[in-house]
Scaffold this active site. Structure first.
Site, mmCIF file in Angstrom:
data_model
loop_
_atom_site.group_PDB
_atom_site.id
_atom_site.type_symbol
_atom_site.label_atom_id
_atom_site.label_comp_id
_atom_site.label_asym_id
_atom_site.label_seq_id
_atom_site.Cartn_x
_atom_site.Cartn_y
_atom_site.Cartn_z
ATOM 1 C CG ASP A 133 29.606 46.364 34.896
ATOM 2 O OD1 ASP A 133 29.487 47.115 33.921
ATOM 3 O OD2 ASP A 133 29.016 45.275 35.001
ATOM 4 N NE ARG A 161 28.181 45.598 31.734
ATOM 5 C CZ ARG A 161 28.071 44.275 31.780
ATOM 6 N NH1 ARG A 161 27.597 43.628 30.745
ATOM 7 N NH2 ARG A 161 28.426 43.609 32.849
HETATM 8 N N1 LIG Z 1 36.660 45.880 30.992
HETATM 9 C C1 LIG Z 1 36.587 44.614 30.593
HETATM 10 N N2 LIG Z 1 35.491 44.220 29.935
HETATM 11 C C2 LIG Z 1 35.418 42.941 29.550
HETATM 12 C C3 LIG Z 1 36.436 42.017 29.805
HETATM 13 N N3 LIG Z 1 36.066 40.830 29.295
HETATM 14 C C4 LIG Z 1 34.854 41.021 28.750
HETATM 15 N N4 LIG Z 1 34.449 42.285 28.884
HETATM 16 C C5 LIG Z 1 33.189 42.919 28.494
HETATM 17 O O1 LIG Z 1 32.202 42.462 29.388
HETATM 18 C C6 LIG Z 1 30.931 42.566 28.783
HETATM 19 C C7 LIG Z 1 30.197 41.271 29.069
HETATM 20 O O2 LIG Z 1 29.982 41.241 30.418
HETATM 21 P P1 LIG Z 1 30.162 39.989 31.325
HETATM 22 O O3 LIG Z 1 30.627 40.477 32.663
HETATM 23 O O4 LIG Z 1 30.989 38.939 30.617
HETATM 24 O O5 LIG Z 1 28.754 39.357 31.455
HETATM 25 P P2 LIG Z 1 27.455 40.067 31.954
HETATM 26 O O6 LIG Z 1 26.872 40.734 30.740
HETATM 27 O O7 LIG Z 1 27.713 40.950 33.127
HETATM 28 O O8 LIG Z 1 26.591 38.864 32.495
HETATM 29 P P3 LIG Z 1 25.846 37.716 31.714
HETATM 30 O O9 LIG Z 1 24.475 38.233 31.424
HETATM 31 O O10 LIG Z 1 25.833 36.599 32.648
HETATM 32 O O11 LIG Z 1 26.635 37.443 30.462
HETATM 33 C C8 LIG Z 1 31.171 42.865 27.327
HETATM 34 O O12 LIG Z 1 30.913 44.253 27.109
HETATM 35 C C9 LIG Z 1 32.662 42.589 27.145
HETATM 36 O O13 LIG Z 1 33.238 43.401 26.145
HETATM 37 C C10 LIG Z 1 37.587 42.471 30.508
HETATM 38 O O14 LIG Z 1 38.507 41.737 30.795
HETATM 39 N N5 LIG Z 1 37.612 43.771 30.874
#
Ligand SMILES: Nc1nc2c(ncn2[C@@H]2O[C@H](COP(=O)(O)OP(=O)(O)OP(=O)(O)O)[C@@H](O)[C@H]2O)c(=O)[nH]1
Ligand SMILES: [Zn+2]
EC number: 3.5.4.25
Length: 362
Positions: A294, A296
């Site tokens: 991650d 972010r």
């Molecule tokens: N690198 C990558 N990013 C992904 C994938 N699937 C979804 N995303 C990204 O993951 C992000 C969403 O994060 P999530 O991990 O689904 O959820 P979260 O924001 O951590 O947690 P919640 O608050 O519970 O939704 C978005 O930016 C999506 O574009 C993937 O397979 N690979």
């Protein structure tokens, strides 16, 4: 002087240079190097780099090096020696895992062990911030003249490293009313970072009382889920459910953070999807590309909420990292509100991976 570029402006120019495949000069303590993103290297530029001197290496992150069986003597990164007879195809194959399974043997790869990796580390940070694959050619130079001679952007490595880690400061640009299906009383606020980076948005529902906990959601951009209705993730239904709950309660704030693909950008997320089609899970795919699970920066969300005058939140999330991050960055999460919607046959494994590897609440 007033019209000259500030160091921060130069960094933004350098990001564009990296995406164009133009080398950038990094100046460290007593050493300098030209750096060039491997993903976009051309034969002419590779030849140009080689003509300036010996010692060309490819810097890769620890995760990518692991997949390629290259020794990462520097801990978080590896400096792979680029043999004189290797060209752009070889470099791209090291940078991009697309063909790893079809052509697994690219080595044996020799890694550098001695000397400093500081410039390589900051160069990797720069290409990541340009949303390119984290693989960068680094050519050490005896003096800094090359940058001036070729009109290349030159950056102070220490300043760049500092800026890459610094918390983004966002300023409000404009806000306007936006009635939505989920909530009539909507208002969209646009925020812009002072350093020329991407804008982020806040959707305010109703008129939340700043002295009380606000129902809040930090939503990360997901073009495939939010716009296309992808069945591979739960982002679209989460976005709609969060807005709907805020509409029902009459107040809330949803931050739409432009951190597509957990911060790696849409092109790299699609690369990850392509690897997932080869059988790797979300986390493995990110690692094969050379990224962390991650990437972010949740400080942006915390900063935005503070800027908007919020201090306490009821946070809609299943991600414990978001709760911790807000709590350590000036917000108080008084309640975690679960957000479990949009489970499909297609995303069951994805959700299970999030719970098993990223610690998400089930
Ligand atoms: N690198 C990558 N990013 C992904 C994938 N699937 C979804 N995303 C990204 O993951 C992000 C969403 O994060 P999530 O991990 O689904 O959820 P979260 O924001 O951590 O947690 P919640 O608050 O519970 O939704 C978005 O930016 C999506 O574009 C993937 O397979 N690979
Ligand atoms: Zn998604």
């Amino acid at each position: 002087m007033a019209l000259g570029l500030t160091p921060v402006e130069k960094i933004n120019r350098a990001r564009a240079d990296m995406r164009l495949g133009v080398p950038v000069m990094l100046q460290g303590a007593g050493a300098q190097a030209l750096v060039l993103a491997a993903e976009v290297v051309t034969p002419a530029r590779l030849e140009g780099l080689r003509a300036l001197g010996p010692g060309l290496v490819l810097a890769l992150t620890r995760h990518r090096a692991e997949t390629l069986k290259a020794r990462a003597y520097d801990g978080d990164l590896a400096r792979v020696i680029v043999p004189d007879d290797m060209g752009c195809d070889w470099l791209r194959a090291l940078a991009d895992p697309a063909d790893d399974l079809r052509h697994p043997m690219k080595g044996p790869l020799m890694s550098m062990r001695d000397g400093q990796a500081d410039l390589h580390r900051v160069a990797l940070g720069l290409v990541k911030s340009a949303q390119l694959l984290p693989a960068v050619l680094v050519l050490p130079l005896a003096d800094a003249d090359a940058a001036g001679a070729f009109g290349l952007t030159a950056l102070d490595a220490q300043h760049l490293s500092h800026e890459l880690q610094r918390e983004t400061v966002l300023s409000p640009v404009i806000s306007a009313r936006l009635p939505m299906a989920a909530a009539q009383a909507g208002r969209v606020h646009i925020f812009r970072p002072r350093d020329g980076g991407v804008e982020h948005y806040a959707i305010e529902i109703g008129q939340p009382d700043r002295t009380q906990p606000v129902l809040a959601r930090l939503h990360s951009a997901c073009f495939t889920g939010d716009v296309l209705g992808s069945l591979k993730c739960d982002c679209g239904p989460q976005l709609q459910a969060a807005l709907a709950q805020m509409g029902q309660e009459g107040a809330g704030v949803l931050l739409y953070l432009n951190q597509e693909g957990r911060g790696i950008g849409l092109a790299n997320k699609m690369r990850a999807y392509s690897l997932q089609d080869q059988g790797f899970d979300t986390v493995e795919a990110n690692h094969r590309l050379g990224f962390e699970d991650d990437e972010r920066d949740f400080r942006i969300g915390a900063g935005l909420l503070r800027t908007m005058g919020f201090g306490q939140v009821r946070l809609l999330t299943n991600n414990p990292r978001k709760v911790d991050m807000l709590n350590t960055h000036g917000l108080s999460v008084v309640e975690r509100v679960a957000l479990r919607v949009g489970e499909t046959e297609e995303n069951r494994a994805y959700l299970a991976t999030k719970a098993a590897k990223s610690g998400h609440f089930l």
